[in-house]
Design a protein around this motif. Structure first.
Motif, short mmCIF file in Angstrom:
data_model
loop_
_atom_site.label_atom_id
_atom_site.label_comp_id
_atom_site.label_asym_id
_atom_site.label_seq_id
_atom_site.Cartn_x
_atom_site.Cartn_y
_atom_site.Cartn_z
N MET A 1 -52.72 -0.29 93.13
CA MET A 1 -51.61 0.25 92.39
C MET A 1 -50.62 -0.89 92.12
O MET A 1 -50.24 -1.61 93.03
N LYS A 2 -50.26 -1.07 90.86
CA LYS A 2 -49.26 -2.07 90.49
C LYS A 2 -47.87 -1.49 90.68
O LYS A 2 -47.69 -0.28 90.65
N ASN A 3 -46.90 -2.39 90.84
CA ASN A 3 -45.52 -1.92 90.92
C ASN A 3 -44.58 -2.92 90.26
O ASN A 3 -44.94 -4.07 90.04
N ILE B 1 -45.52 -4.25 99.96
CA ILE B 1 -45.51 -3.33 98.82
C ILE B 1 -45.54 -4.13 97.52
O ILE B 1 -46.32 -3.83 96.61
N GLY C 1 -48.86 -5.44 96.66
CA GLY C 1 -49.91 -4.44 96.49
C GLY C 1 -50.82 -4.29 97.69
O GLY C 1 -51.89 -3.70 97.60
N ASP D 1 -49.24 0.72 100.23
CA ASP D 1 -48.66 1.77 99.40
C ASP D 1 -47.65 2.53 100.25
O ASP D 1 -47.99 3.02 101.33
N ALA E 1 -40.94 5.80 98.73
CA ALA E 1 -40.97 5.65 97.27
C ALA E 1 -39.74 6.30 96.64
O ALA E 1 -39.13 5.74 95.72
N PHE F 1 -44.14 2.56 90.06
CA PHE F 1 -45.55 2.39 90.39
C PHE F 1 -46.43 2.81 89.23
O PHE F 1 -46.20 3.83 88.60
N TYR G 1 -50.44 3.44 88.30
CA TYR G 1 -51.80 3.59 88.83
C TYR G 1 -52.79 2.90 87.91
O TYR G 1 -52.76 3.07 86.70
#
Length: 64
Positions: free
Chosen positions: A1-3, A33, A36, A39, A45, A60, A62
């Motif tokens: 998952m990118k953020n 976090i 990556g 999570d 979050a 975030f 997906y």
């Protein structure tokens, strides 16, 4: 998952330590976090989203 946490943190002029203190986690957690490697829980979050005044979906992304 990118953020987008690292970019937002820079925009808000916060260090990893500053952000960690605001959401009551360790600096190492913020680092993990951002990279990556971890999570966050849903409550974490939500706290992140509150600091950056955005939605969780803006933080975030997906990627299958």
């Amino acid at each position: 998952m990118k953020n987008n946490i690292k970019n937002l943190r820079a925009t808000f002029n916060l260090t990893q330590g500053d952000l960690a203190n605001r959401i009551e986690v360790s600096r190492q957690t913020i680092n993990a976090i951002e990279k990556g490697k971890f999570d966050p829980s849903l409550p974490t979050a939500f706290r992140l989203a509150a600091v950056f005044r955005c939605t969780i979906e803006e933080l975030f992304v997906y990627e299958p």
